[in-house]
Design an enzyme around this catalytic site. Structure first.
Site, short mmCIF file in Angstrom:
data_model
loop_
_atom_site.label_atom_id
_atom_site.label_comp_id
_atom_site.label_asym_id
_atom_site.label_seq_id
_atom_site.Cartn_x
_atom_site.Cartn_y
_atom_site.Cartn_z
N ASP A 12 0.78 -1.24 0.00
CA ASP A 12 0.00 0.00 0.00
C ASP A 12 0.82 1.29 0.00
O ASP A 12 1.22 1.78 -1.04
CB ASP A 12 -0.98 -0.01 1.18
CG ASP A 12 -2.00 -1.13 1.07
OD1 ASP A 12 -1.66 -2.16 0.47
OD2 ASP A 12 -3.13 -0.99 1.54
N GLU A 20 -4.29 -7.48 12.72
CA GLU A 20 -3.76 -7.23 11.37
C GLU A 20 -2.29 -6.81 11.41
O GLU A 20 -1.49 -7.22 10.58
CB GLU A 20 -4.60 -6.13 10.71
CG GLU A 20 -4.16 -5.75 9.31
CD GLU A 20 -4.98 -4.61 8.73
OE1 GLU A 20 -4.88 -4.39 7.51
OE2 GLU A 20 -5.71 -3.92 9.49
#
Length: 845
Positions: A581, A815
């Protein structure tokens, strides 16, 4: 100034022609020539017009043809047969907890399945309606997840709400032609800290997703005793709702009952329909005699939106039936599904029969878990072993079966198109936040699942590869069906065919090949060779697609496509396609970029392509040659080694002198400020970019090490190990941070509303690759072997201890983890690649 022609007149007379004399031919020839040139000009014009017309229609045809390619599936036979997931072919896997986005639900592996699920709410609570159904982080549960799940026959889940715990269990039993029977058991117990026994409503429902019919059978006016139904894939079936009891052998408890029988246009509407049907007119009479109004399902009327031009929902409405039971804790309820084709059923799978069956499955699970992972033999405590089982079980329980159409677009399409309908059997990263398939996540998921059940891995890879189009492109994020799409922001729905994702499925294929080579006659490994044979034609196209669409500016270099284009709004334009990302790349995206991580992924993929081709007796020399070239350390150094940074780096049009500054908005004197745009943070570039190595030290810098591209004697390993172990750079007591603490981009927001993601936090998938690589280099002779062994022990211990500690403290696997405190952050539960902690515990790489 140029010369001008002048007419010259002399005094000499021009002789007259006699009558019989002809005019000289010259003037006539001149005239004829003029006529011929005109004709030629006309003919050329006509020819050009015809050519232009032909070219126009040819270009139109080619554009139309190219536009269709994005939605044209690969021409080779699918890896999976059309009916491979059916009850006839795969009966034991037909029913399952394949709805990871709900707290408790089941469906079949079919495009339009009869689905079953559960909602619940606390009665007489402070908040008006606290209905739980879809996994939502906003529900703020203390924890939920599968404690045991074998992926096929049974599962045990704990859901810890504020002052009570629901234990949901299911067991399947084979029989008949439609996938057999299953039973649910839900046990509710109040927490010791609860001031009084909570009263809870459980809402069990069944919905027909455009196929089949349901009929409710009511007794005592308002208790839904059972549902009978029929569908093409299930035949006739019956679902029975047993009355709540205090325990398996105890008597029935007092309960209030309600039911709802209606229709729904889609599975994503179920929660809303139930909420809109709720009414407070019902009275709950507790055993003590106290009477209180409680909330329950009532008649449902679709809401009427005045002055709202919403298009009518044209989908076919199908049956939806809800059974609500309201009862005080503690209690236990069973729901029984019985297939009409199961004629030789020995007894009902309820009560003590179900308990015995559950205990047998649990014992088998425990035995298999220890046999495969050996955590007890490695000295882990029972609490650690329980954690390991929960991590694996959550990934198995997070397998979903999705069906629908992606929304895709190519450069030749003016508007997005619908991809052909398709199925996907896949694990999901997070049941709450990412309950759908992600291409690069799945390769990591299958590293763990292939150890437990190689069959699941072969099926999942097959489903993914069968979604390939004729170009060799696979949409990287799979949003199949209305239920999945309802959870995704609109800007992420459309998938573009120039965008890749790391080809991590090759990691899972590498594992399957190793299992086959070690135990070729093992029943779980034997099907791998025919699987690879069916896979190979599509695998070749996939590999070729990367080598045609993701190539870099220099030979044997690679570049991720799909970087954010609006550089003015981002501190550093994101590269979602890389999977990392907002990891810092070149500040100004251009075609001159070279990305070191993609180079390494392709080196890995080419080597595995060579292995697969060799196994199948297919031509493999080209793959081996590509592999040799891409893993050549001299080439890697030439393309990606920065002497200044003393690290492997991306290359591109880059400047470090960038920052986010408040945008200046001019407001004329006397004008109200609110009528003008709100000032945004925009990027300020203080020094022009130039072609250079990108000075970011972090995960991308490690890829030649992570994927074992560096030779064991490479002097570059010394630099990598030093940077890894430096606490001012990548090292923390909890794992490796994503970029160096000394990097200018460390923990910097990418936009005003875009918090740092891969700019500091600890990610378990990359840390797993680091631990695996250290294990590899510590077991390979070379000058860095001893250092690799020491780092391996230290890093592995840090990661395991922190992930386990956070699980105990918070109830979740996360996460990512904070690099300063170790605390879990981001989406949760995240039992996608964070569950790779189990492989680190088992030391299986």
């Amino acid at each position: 100034m140029g010369r001008q022609r002048k007419r010259v007149v002399t005094g000499e007379a021009v002789p007259l022609l006699r009558k019989d004399e002809k005019l000289p031919a010259f003037p006539r020839k001149e005239k004829k020539k003029k006529v011929d040139i005109g004709k030629v000009f006309i003919n050329i014009s006509i020819g050009l017009g015809i050519f232009s017309l032909v070219w126009f229609f040819y270009a139109l045809h080619m554009r139309s043809s190219l536009a269709k390619r994005v939605v044209t599936l690969h021409p080779s036979p699918p890896v999976l047969d059309a009916n491979s997931s059916s009850a006839k072919v795969s009966a034991e896997r037909f029913w399952g907890s394949y709805r990871p986005q709900v707290y408790f639900g089941m469906k079949t592996r079919s495009p339009r399945s009869i689905v079953a699920g559960m909602m619940w709410m606390r009665q007489f609570a402070d908040m008006d309606v606290n209905l739980r159904h879809i996994c939502e982080q906003g529900d703020r549960l203390q924890g939920y997840g599968w404690m045991m799940h074998d992926g096929i026959t049974f599962g045990v889940q704990e859901i810890r709400d504020n002052d009570f715990t629901l234990t949901t269990e299911f067991v399947k039993r084979m029989g008949g032609a439609h996938g057999g029977d299953w039973t649910w058991r839900v046990t509710a117990k109040q927490h010791s800290s609860a001031p009084q026994a909570p009263v809870i409503s459980l809402l069990f429902y069944t919905a027909a997703d455009t196929q089949g019919s349901l009929e409710a059978h009511v007794e005592d006016r308002n208790r839904l005793a059972s549902i009978t139904g029929s569908s093409e894939e299930l035949g006739n079936f019956k679902i029975t709702f047993r009355k709540p009891v205090t325990g398996e052998l105890s008597s029935a408890k007092y309960a209030s009952y309600n039911y709802l029988q209606t229709v729904s246009p889609g599975l994503e509407k179920l929660t809303d329909i139930v909420k809109q049907s709720l009414n407070r007119r019902f009275v709950y009479s507790s055993p003590s005699g106290e009477k209180r109004h409680y909330i329950a399902v009532d008649a449902y009327k679709p809401p009427h939106h005045q002055n709202q031009q919403k298009p009518a929902d044209t989908r076919k409405e199908t049956d939806f039936v809800v059974h609500q039971v309201t009862v005080q804790t503690p209690f236990q309820i069973e729901v029984l599904f019985e297939s009409g084709s199961f004629h030789s059923r020995p007894n009902q799978l309820v009560g003590s029969v179900m308990t015995q069956e559950l205990e047998r499955r649990k014992a088998e699970f425990d035995s298999k878990f220890e046999k495969i992972f050996g955590l007890e033999s490695k000295g882990f405590s029972q609490a650690h072993v329980k954690f390991g089982k929960a991590a694996l079980s959550n990934m198995l329980g997070g397998m979903g079966y999705f069906y629908g159409q992606s929304v895709v677009q190519s450069a030749y399409n003016e508007y997005p198109l619908l991809y052909p309908e398709g199925a996907l059997f896949t694990a999901v990263p997070s049941r709450s936040f990412f309950p759908r398939g992600f291409l690069w996540d799945e390769g990591f998921h299958q590293l763990l699942l292939s150890k437990w059940d190689p069959h699941v891995t072969r099926e999942a890879i097959s489903h993914w590869i069968d979604l390939m189009n004729m170009e060799g492109w696979i949409p990287r994020e799979q949003i199949l069906g209305d239920e999945a799409r309802s959870k995704v922001p609109a800007e992420f729905v459309v998938q573009r065919n120039e965008n890749a994702n790391p080809p991590t499925l090759f990691l899972a294929l590498q594992e399957l090949i190793e299992q086959l080579s070690l135990n070729p006659e093992k029943p779980s490994s034997r099907p791998t060779l025919p699987f690879l044979r069916r896979l190979f034609p599509r695998l070749k196209t996939w590999f070729d697609w990367y080598n045609t669409t993701q190539t870099g500016p220099l030979p044997n270099s690679y570049r991720w496509r799909g970087r954010d284009k609006d550089t003015n709004l981002f501190l550093n334009p994101k590269t979602l396609t890389s999977g990392l990302d907002d990891y810092p790349r070149a500040s100004h995206p251009s075609a001159d970029e070279r990305h070191v991580d993609l180079h390494c992924w392709m080196a890995l993929a080419s080597g595995i392509m060579a292995s697969v081709a060799r196994l199948l007796g297919e031509p493999h020399h080209d793959y081996e040659l590509t592999h040799q070239v891409l893993r050549d350390n001299d080439l890697l150094n030439e393309l990606h080694w920065s002497d200044q940074l003393r690290a492997f780096s991306d290359f591109g049009n880059h400047t470090q002198a960038v920052s986010l500054q408040q945008e200046k908005v001019y407001v004329p004197p006397g004008q109200p400020r609110h009528q003008f745009p709100v000032a945004r943070l925009v990027r300020s570039v203080r020094r022009a970019p130039k072609l250079q190595y990108v000075n970011a030290l972090g995960y991308v810098s490690l890829f030649p090490f992570l994927l074992h591209i560096l030779t064991p004697d490479s002097p570059k390993l010394e630099h990598i190990f030093r940077d890894m172990r430096d606490s001012n750079k990548l090292w923390t007591p909890y794992g490796l941070r994503s970029i160096s603490k000394a990097d200018p981009m460390y923990m910097k927001r990418n936009t005003e509303h875009d918090a740092p993601y891969w700019r500091g936090p600890i990610w378990i998938n990359i840390n797993y690759l680091a631990v695996q690589a250290l294990h590899h280099y510590s077991n390979t002779e070379g000058p860095h072997q001893e250092k690799a062994a020491a780092l391996y022990e230290e890093l592995r211990t840090n990661i395991i201890n922190n992930v386990y500690r956070q699980y105990v403290e918070t109830g979740y696997i996360w996460e990512q983890y904070n690099d300063s405190t170790g605390r879990g952050q981001g989406s949760h539960p995240f039992t996608g690649w964070s569950a790779l902690t189990v492989l680190m515990m088992a030391e299986q790489y």
